[in-house]
Design a protein around this motif. Sequence first.
Motif, mmCIF file in Angstrom:
data_model
loop_
_atom_site.group_PDB
_atom_site.id
_atom_site.type_symbol
_atom_site.label_atom_id
_atom_site.label_comp_id
_atom_site.label_asym_id
_atom_site.label_seq_id
_atom_site.Cartn_x
_atom_site.Cartn_y
_atom_site.Cartn_z
ATOM 1 N N UNK A 179 43.611 33.973 33.681
ATOM 2 C CA UNK A 179 44.647 34.227 34.663
ATOM 3 C C UNK A 179 44.560 35.636 35.222
ATOM 4 N N UNK A 180 44.327 36.573 34.324
ATOM 5 C CA UNK A 180 44.270 37.962 34.767
ATOM 6 C C UNK A 180 42.812 38.352 34.903
ATOM 7 N N UNK A 181 42.431 38.624 36.116
ATOM 8 C CA UNK A 181 41.023 38.870 36.371
ATOM 9 C C UNK A 181 40.608 40.242 35.928
ATOM 10 N N UNK A 190 39.515 43.671 36.275
ATOM 11 C CA UNK A 190 39.798 44.479 37.451
ATOM 12 C C UNK A 190 39.365 45.922 37.201
ATOM 13 N N UNK A 191 38.107 46.236 37.523
ATOM 14 C CA UNK A 191 37.612 47.586 37.231
ATOM 15 C C UNK A 191 38.422 48.676 37.930
ATOM 16 N N UNK A 192 38.793 48.428 39.170
ATOM 17 C CA UNK A 192 39.530 49.481 39.874
ATOM 18 C C UNK A 192 40.862 49.746 39.188
ATOM 19 N N UNK A 193 41.532 48.673 38.776
ATOM 20 C CA UNK A 193 42.801 48.853 38.070
ATOM 21 C C UNK A 193 42.619 49.676 36.814
ATOM 22 N N UNK A 194 41.537 49.399 36.083
ATOM 23 C CA UNK A 194 41.304 50.155 34.852
ATOM 24 C C UNK A 194 41.032 51.623 35.168
ATOM 25 N N UNK A 195 40.310 51.818 36.267
ATOM 26 C CA UNK A 195 40.013 53.199 36.629
ATOM 27 C C UNK A 195 41.291 53.933 37.038
ATOM 28 N N UNK A 196 42.106 53.264 37.824
ATOM 29 C CA UNK A 196 43.378 53.872 38.232
ATOM 30 C C UNK A 196 44.210 54.215 36.995
ATOM 31 N N UNK A 197 44.256 53.274 36.056
ATOM 32 C CA UNK A 197 44.986 53.533 34.824
ATOM 33 C C UNK A 197 44.445 54.752 34.108
ATOM 34 N N UNK A 226 30.483 48.345 34.159
ATOM 35 C CA UNK A 226 30.299 49.631 33.485
ATOM 36 C C UNK A 226 31.560 50.479 33.494
#
Lengths: 207, 95, 545
Positions: A11-13, A15-22, A179
């Motif tokens: 369900x929750x894809x 998300x590299x950008x989200x992880x980076x933002x975090x 990565x």
Amino acid sequence: MSSHAVSHNDVIHFDPYGKKLGMWLFLFTEVLLFGGLFIVYATYRFMNHEAFHEGSAELDLVIGAINTVFLLTSSLTVALSITALQKGNAKLSVNLIMITILFAGAFMMNKYYEWTLKFEHGLFPGMEHYNQLSNGEAQFFNLYFLMTGLHAIHVIVGAIILLIVAYHIKKGNVTKDRYIYLENGGLYWHLVDVIWIYLFPLFYLII
Amino acid sequence: MSEEHGTHIVEYKFNILIWIDLLIFTLITIEIAQFDFQALTVVIALVVATIKTYLVGTYFMHLKFENRFLQAIVIGVGILFFVVLFFLFTDYLYF
Amino acid sequence: MTAIPQSGAYVNFYQEKRGFLSWLVTEDHKRIALLYFWAISVFFVVAFILGLIMRLELIAPGRTLLDPQTYNEVFTLHGVIMIFLFIIPGIPAIFGNFSLPMLIGAPDVAFPKLNLISWYLYVLGGILALSTLLYGEGPADTGWTFYAPYSVKTGTNVTVAVLAAFVLGFSSILTGVNFIVTMHQMRAPGMSWMKMPLFPWALYATAWIQVLATPVVGITLLMIVAERTLGIGLFDPALGGDPVLYQHLFWIYSHPAVYIMVLPAMGLVSELLPVFVKKSIFGYKVIVYSSLAIAFIGYFVWGHHMFTSGMSGPARIIFSVLTFLVAIPSAIKVFNWVSTLYKGSIEIRTPLLYALAFIFLFTIGGLTGLVVGALATDIHVHDTYFVVGHFHYVMFGGTGFAFFGAIHFYFPKIWGRMYNQKMANVAFSILFVGFNLVYFPMLVLGMMGMPRRYYDYLPEFTLPNQISTVGSWILAIGLILMITNLIRGRKGPKASSNPWGSVTLDWTHTQSPPTLYNFEKTPEIERGPYDYTDYEAYIKKNLQS
Ligand code: HEM
Ligand SMILES: [Cu+2]
């Protein structure tokens, strides 16, 4: 059939950008954590100008400079390891991380040596020489030990994070196409570097 | 919906170039510290440190290739900190 | 985000997994919200009882119940629990966690594991704070502000109390990080920023404060620990430290923190009003921007807590001016809410009553805030009961009442049942009357000159104090009534999926109680969040069985 079998990952894809933002948000909190100490530093240096100068004279510029070079170089090797992984060279990437960790170790050894010297000179809070210092100079050493100490903790944590990432690269969990964990580990490491970039002139280079 | 996660590769050589710059600035900051510029000394030290930070942030931390928002919040946090310092010193400067 | 896997029969998030253990390892935002709910409620009741004890002590001049030292410990523990364990996490961690993903059409938050870790940190912090009761020389007696140099000198368990606050701050930071990324990355397709409902917007502004302000107090508290354990003089004037610097650092966080406390409540009120007025919120964008403005300006007004601490003249004037600036966006919101009510088809239900009480009590809190924010008047009322009255009006009358309103609003969504609404209204009325009886006399007492943080007072202050104490009993009765009514409500009649007739996604597109991932399939955003034109048809179209 109900949704029992459905896992979060369906369900929750990823998300590299989200992880980076975090990660960046987390880095902000680190910046402001040190920020509080920099505020104290600024105030007390303003109030005890001469004493900070004298305190700084007790520090060993050579050790500080060498440590600066160590950290800058380790920052380079992390950056290179990301490049390597992006190009698909996992092995090189892991090796570069290992070199980074070696530099972190060298930094810590140096730091250990430096602190030992201070201990021998009785400059740690509560020790003989420290107790004879003027209030301002004592304040300098308070901040010196607090800030470089907290920084050293971050060096250790950063090295552990990188070690874990290296393990996952080896296992094939962190790859050319995925990565972000390496990138985030790298971001953390660079932050540790950046904080040192400020600590170095503020403690070792006071005229 | 997520913003593009473009893979931008910073070449080995370029990274090394940045590293050399960083070493040069370290040397500069040490050399400059031998002279006494009075109140400006700390300002100069901080400016050099900030240039180094800029290099690390832009290239090593890939900010140059991130979207505007991320760049903006990083700069914003830096500014925020200095504004806080500014207001703090409205107390200490006028005493 | 693609389609969410179809489930056959309706299985709600309670039935998904069973057993106590499944709760302790859950990553479901709704379950984590409930974990928070139980933990926070317990701490609230504990601190409420401490408040009652203080009021009992103050029923008459002289010593009635507590000796001075115990009284100091009680108000400190009351403040620490209320601030760090109730008001700050309360609305974001419970109702933010529960409804934020649903309001933006997401299956969960961005980092579910981190979410659970935040909860464990919260519990750890809470246990640390309570543990100070058990050993050494008793709980901290410094007041929740831990001002140096007393906090460095006292023999009470300040170190552990401060570490508790540090851990709780960390929990708060992680929630903030989680929410920001969630809102950036997980809004349903079609939900542009300006279509996002206002509660998420308030949480967004709040989350930024959590991320950017909390670390400062974190390090400040660690410095207190360092000072106590190493015997150094970071803030101790005898050793060359500056105690006023401690106050600066403390308030650099703790003023923005009052917006962590109140912004989510404002967001909830903006969410509640349109539902019971069946009309779009007045000035959506203005409310959004005012939230952001509050978060931003709120960072630079901390000095108003230090007007009498010996700050420089220019600093005092600057901070006073900035304080008046930050009042503007708050006042704008009040006007927006009132305008929303204007010509609406108002339906008086329990959640609305709480929202209206919020507006009323928050306005009193805000106006008294101007009195303490203005340099000249603050000199007179600083450290008196006027301040105690002021911040209880903002925090309890504002955030506390919004919190109660949120429980009543989300109750049918969370538990799928409806409480006895008549009884809920009665409980509300008693709470409202009790509240004003407790705190209005405090404002008067402050004007008369009664200082805060004393177990004793001069005989001329007796009457208002007695009114306040009797009021605290009425408040307690109201609370007990509210809680029992809610507990019994869990066995009440089944509630439909949208009993209030709301048009936001959390009500139109989910079941009561919701399924594990909230939505059958990712909702499509067809209209603005508060578009009540033809709302009945829209709701019917999306009605869940
Ligand atoms: C949402 C609810 C509440 C919040 C957030 C809250 C918060 C606080 C805080 C932060 C303080 C200052 C502590 C200090 O000086 O260090 C305080 C003091 C006080 N609270 Fe509360 N409180 C709440 C509810 C209550 C209740 C229900 C009562 C009584 C029934 C109460 C009675 C008092 C009294 C009497 C003081 C003043 C102690 C003194 O200065 O001597 N509070 N509260
Ligand atoms: Cu304030």
